[in-house]
Design an enzyme around this catalytic site. Structure first.
Site, PDB file in Angstrom:
ATOM      1  N   GLN A  65      20.505 -18.822  32.909  1.00 48.06           N
ATOM      2  CA  GLN A  65      20.715 -20.164  32.388  1.00 48.06           C
ATOM      3  C   GLN A  65      21.922 -20.868  33.021  1.00 48.06           C
ATOM      4  O   GLN A  65      22.028 -22.079  32.956  1.00 48.06           O
ATOM      5  CB  GLN A  65      20.896 -20.056  30.868  1.00 48.06           C
ATOM      6  CG  GLN A  65      20.451 -21.248  30.080  1.00 48.06           C
ATOM      7  CD  GLN A  65      19.033 -21.679  30.364  1.00 48.06           C
ATOM      8  OE1 GLN A  65      18.813 -22.744  30.924  1.00 48.06           O
ATOM      9  NE2 GLN A  65      18.064 -20.855  29.991  1.00 48.06           N
ATOM     10  N   HIS A  71      12.962 -20.823  38.633  1.00 49.23           N
ATOM     11  CA  HIS A  71      12.482 -22.057  38.003  1.00 49.23           C
ATOM     12  C   HIS A  71      13.490 -22.729  37.081  1.00 49.23           C
ATOM     13  O   HIS A  71      13.237 -23.823  36.588  1.00 49.23           O
ATOM     14  CB  HIS A  71      11.178 -21.788  37.243  1.00 49.23           C
ATOM     15  CG  HIS A  71      11.358 -21.026  35.977  1.00 49.23           C
ATOM     16  ND1 HIS A  71      11.406 -21.641  34.753  1.00 49.23           N
ATOM     17  CD2 HIS A  71      11.520 -19.695  35.734  1.00 49.23           C
ATOM     18  CE1 HIS A  71      11.567 -20.717  33.804  1.00 49.23           C
ATOM     19  NE2 HIS A  71      11.639 -19.541  34.382  1.00 49.23           N
ATOM     20  N   SER A  95      16.399 -16.517  37.585  1.00 51.28           N
ATOM     21  CA  SER A  95      15.039 -17.002  37.816  1.00 51.28           C
ATOM     22  C   SER A  95      15.072 -18.293  38.620  1.00 51.28           C
ATOM     23  O   SER A  95      15.907 -19.171  38.348  1.00 51.28           O
ATOM     24  CB  SER A  95      14.341 -17.318  36.483  1.00 51.28           C
ATOM     25  OG  SER A  95      13.747 -16.173  35.939  1.00 51.28           O
ATOM     26  N   THR A 131       3.287  -7.176  47.773  1.00 49.11           N
ATOM     27  CA  THR A 131       3.386  -8.059  48.932  1.00 49.11           C
ATOM     28  C   THR A 131       4.315  -9.229  48.637  1.00 49.11           C
ATOM     29  O   THR A 131       4.253  -9.817  47.552  1.00 49.11           O
ATOM     30  CB  THR A 131       1.981  -8.585  49.286  1.00 49.11           C
ATOM     31  OG1 THR A 131       1.142  -7.472  49.560  1.00 49.11           O
ATOM     32  CG2 THR A 131       2.025  -9.504  50.506  1.00 49.11           C
ATOM     33  N   ASN A 147      20.851 -19.610  26.483  1.00 45.38           N
ATOM     34  CA  ASN A 147      19.794 -20.605  26.668  1.00 45.38           C
ATOM     35  C   ASN A 147      19.637 -21.556  25.488  1.00 45.38           C
ATOM     36  O   ASN A 147      19.266 -22.704  25.652  1.00 45.38           O
ATOM     37  CB  ASN A 147      18.471 -19.884  26.931  1.00 45.38           C
ATOM     38  CG  ASN A 147      18.230 -18.730  25.985  1.00 45.38           C
ATOM     39  OD1 ASN A 147      19.063 -17.830  25.854  1.00 45.38           O
ATOM     40  ND2 ASN A 147      17.103 -18.749  25.317  1.00 45.38           N
ATOM     41  N   CYS A 183       8.563 -22.541  12.697  1.00 44.06           N
ATOM     42  CA  CYS A 183       7.219 -23.086  12.811  1.00 44.06           C
ATOM     43  C   CYS A 183       6.770 -23.252  14.254  1.00 44.06           C
ATOM     44  O   CYS A 183       5.593 -23.208  14.553  1.00 44.06           O
ATOM     45  CB  CYS A 183       7.119 -24.410  12.090  1.00 44.06           C
ATOM     46  SG  CYS A 183       6.580 -24.173  10.401  1.00 44.06           S
TER      47      CYS A 183
END
Lengths: 203, 390
Positions: free
Chosen positions: B181, B203, B201, B239, B153, B329
């Site tokens: 990926q 998305h 995945s 479900t 990724n 950071c």
């Protein structure tokens, strides 16, 4: 992009302003004869600052800085520069990260450590000025914070030991200072300070 | 408001309009797919259709497809299966994975280490590519599971998963690959790789968030990780999320239809940006693999010396350009990207890394816009920096 939500910027408007328009930057080629220069941090740890000061009549007459770091680090140094100019050396020496972050309208908690370098670099510049001019440094040590009360270990002692390469871990610090060997209550605070210093001065 | 350029498609993608439309077309199918009445059966038929689409997408038998909440759950499930087998006294009690796996695997492995399980990490070379010789040394007859991702990724580096699977199998170990990926960017075939397990995945390829897949070979161990009802052959309770499942099915259909075009378009944009950056900005290092054969087509990871990543990201954000960084950071930790460090990158350069990741809705004009805005930003940050790069 249709959406019902609009987030605030990552930081406060003051931080954003200082990040976008940094004040008192040490520009390439600028004539700035510093009376004292301080540098702290390392490129490896992700933050490094250099501060140059001009001193007139015991006050910071002017200041320039350079920072390698994130937005918090840049904004903190910029804000520090505005606050420090005009201060007496003693006032400037006692400028704290808390005062800088307060003036910035706050920083996210995990960003607080990005603001601790600006005042350290400023103190280093003042130390450098006093040393260069053969003036006795009465300020050094006056800002120390007691961390291990049983053994009298301060944050400055930890900083000096890490900076000089004498201490690399908790065991080493304990062997040299005896910190945390009596009541043991300070352990978390010692670790926090030690990790911060190890981060700043490289491992 | 100026231009808006989304270049964080490895983070997540926008849902395709076709996927959104398809979900809306089927929003009447709200029945519980486990119910016996008509609405339940219709909902279940839609799920079967989606299962078939996803199976075709990864060239796997449909009976091996289990719907999950995403690749994080899929990866966790695979590690949990082998944790249970070890707990039951299996003589194979060691797991091997690469140092550059996604946190969904790395953190799960670290959790197991903390609990006393035996886990080893196989290193990568300077392009972030798995060292097969070291993997072969690390895998022995005491290993139950080897896990290596298809494409990384952060760096975009494509891993030699087929060879890694062969090494695992030669010692009787099972092989898991995280293909999250790579899906929709390069062909991914369970059969070709020889994978016993595969995670993905929705998305990451223009489908909905919160839906993913675990493929488990019918001959590989499988066990429930989420306990409850009898959904997914009793292996994954809860479900059915009908609409999300229809959405991932549609996304799979689109990914198959557009694969080669998508690959070529992404690579062309990536290469234009890479060349443009190197022409305009000095002291830049391109991270990861260099050629189309070994790099995911839409990923460009570069390090700017003397410029810190979060600052670059936020200045780009001001110009409407959205990227990600390996700087400490931006992550809240004090360490920069472990993926780049594992490939031997200098710590400072890891702090100064930026990942541009292209997707279906980017254009060549986006690249021009980045090439216009980026150089002055890097120059401004370098002018502020303690290290002057001149």
């Amino acid at each position: 992009m249709a959406s019902s939500f609009m987030a605030q910027w990552v930081y406060t408007d003051v931080v954003k302003d200082h990040f976008m328009n940094p004040r008192n930057l040490w520009k390439e080629g600028e004539e700035f004869e510093a009376d004292g220069i301080g540098e702290v941090g390392s490129l490896a740890c992700g933050d490094q600052m250099r501060v140059g000061i001009k001193v007139r009549d015991g006050r910071i007459a002017d200041l320039r800085w350079l920072t390698y770091g994130c937005a918090s680090a840049i904004a903190s140094t910029s804000m520090m520069s505005e606050m420090a100019i005009g201060m007496t050396l003693e006032e400037a020496y006692h400028l704290t990260p808390q005062m800088i972050t307060e003036a910035l309208g706050g920083l996210p908690e995990h960003k607080f450590h990005c603001s601790v370098l600006g005042d350290k670099a400023l103190r280093a510049a003042i130390d450098d000025y006093l040393e260069k001019n053969g003036i006795e440094n009465r300020l050094k040590g006056t800002t120390a914070r007691m961390i291990c009360e049983c053994k009298g270990v301060t944050d400055h002692m930890i900083e000096e030991l890490v900076k000089s390469g004498k201490v690399h871990d908790f065991e080493g610090l304990q062997a040299l200072t005896g910190c945390c060997t009596v009541c043991g209550k300070c352990r978390d605070k010692i670790m926090e300070e030690l990790n911060e210093q190890l981060h700043i001065y490289g491992k | 408001m100026g231009r808006y350029v989304y270049l964080d498609n490895n983070g997540t993608t926008a849902m395709a309009a076709e996927v959104i439309d398809f979900i809306h077309q089927n929003d009447g199918l709200y029945g519980n797919a486990s119910s016996m009445h008509s609405l339940g059966r219709d909902a279940a038929a839609g799920i079967d259709w989606a299962r078939g689409m996803v199976a075709r997408l990864v060239d796997a038998p449909a009976e091996g497809i289990y719907f999950t909440s995403g690749a994080t759950e899929s990866n966790n499930t695979v590690f949990a299966i082998f944790r249970d087998l070890i707990d039951e006294g299996s003589c194979r009690d060691r797991i091997v994975l690469s140092t550059v796996e996604h946190p969904a695997s790395i953190e799960t492995a670290k959790y197991l280490i903390g609990k006393g399980y035996r886990v080893d990490f196989a290193p990568v070379d300077h392009e972030g590519r798995l060292d097969l010789a070291r993997l072969a040394e690390l895998v022995g007859d005491d290993v139950c599971l080897v896990s290596v991702m298809v494409g990384n990724n952060e760096s975009g580096t494509i891993q030699p998963v087929k060879e890694a699977a062969a090494i695992a199998h030669s010692h009787g170990a099972f092989f898991h690959t995280d293909a999250t990926q790579a899906i929709g960017k390069i062909p991914v075939s369970v059969k070709d790789i020889g994978a016993d397990y595969l995670s993905l995945s929705g998305h990451k390829f223009y489908g909905p968030k919160g839906i993913g897949v675990l493929y488990a070979s019918p001959s590989a161990p499988m066990g429930p990780y989420i306990h409850g009802g009898h959904q997914e052959k009793g292996m994954r309770a809860g479900t059915y999320n009908n609409q999300a499942i229809y959405g991932i099915g549609k996304a799979a259909e689109l990914a198959m239809a557009n694969l080669q075009d998508e690959h070529d378009r992404l690579w062309a944009m990536r290469e234009k940006l890479r060349k443009g950056i190197l022409e305009r900005i000095p002291d830049v290092i391109v991270n990861g693999a260099a050629d189309a054969e070994h790099c995911l087509p839409g990923t460009l990871n570069v390090s700017f010396s003397g410029a810190e990543g979060e600052s670059i990201l936020l200045y780009l954000d001001m110009e409407g350009i959205e990227v990600s960084t390996g700087s400490a950071c931006a992550t809240g930790s004090l360490e920069p990207s472990y993926v780049l460090l594992a490939a031997g990158l200098d710590v400072e350069l890891a702090h100064g890394s930026i990942r541009f990741s292209f997707g279906r809705y980017n254009t060549m004009e986006d690249v021009d816009y980045v090439l216009e805005k980026l150089p002055p930003i890097i120059e401004k940050i370098r002018d502020m920096s303690t290290r002057k790069v001149r």
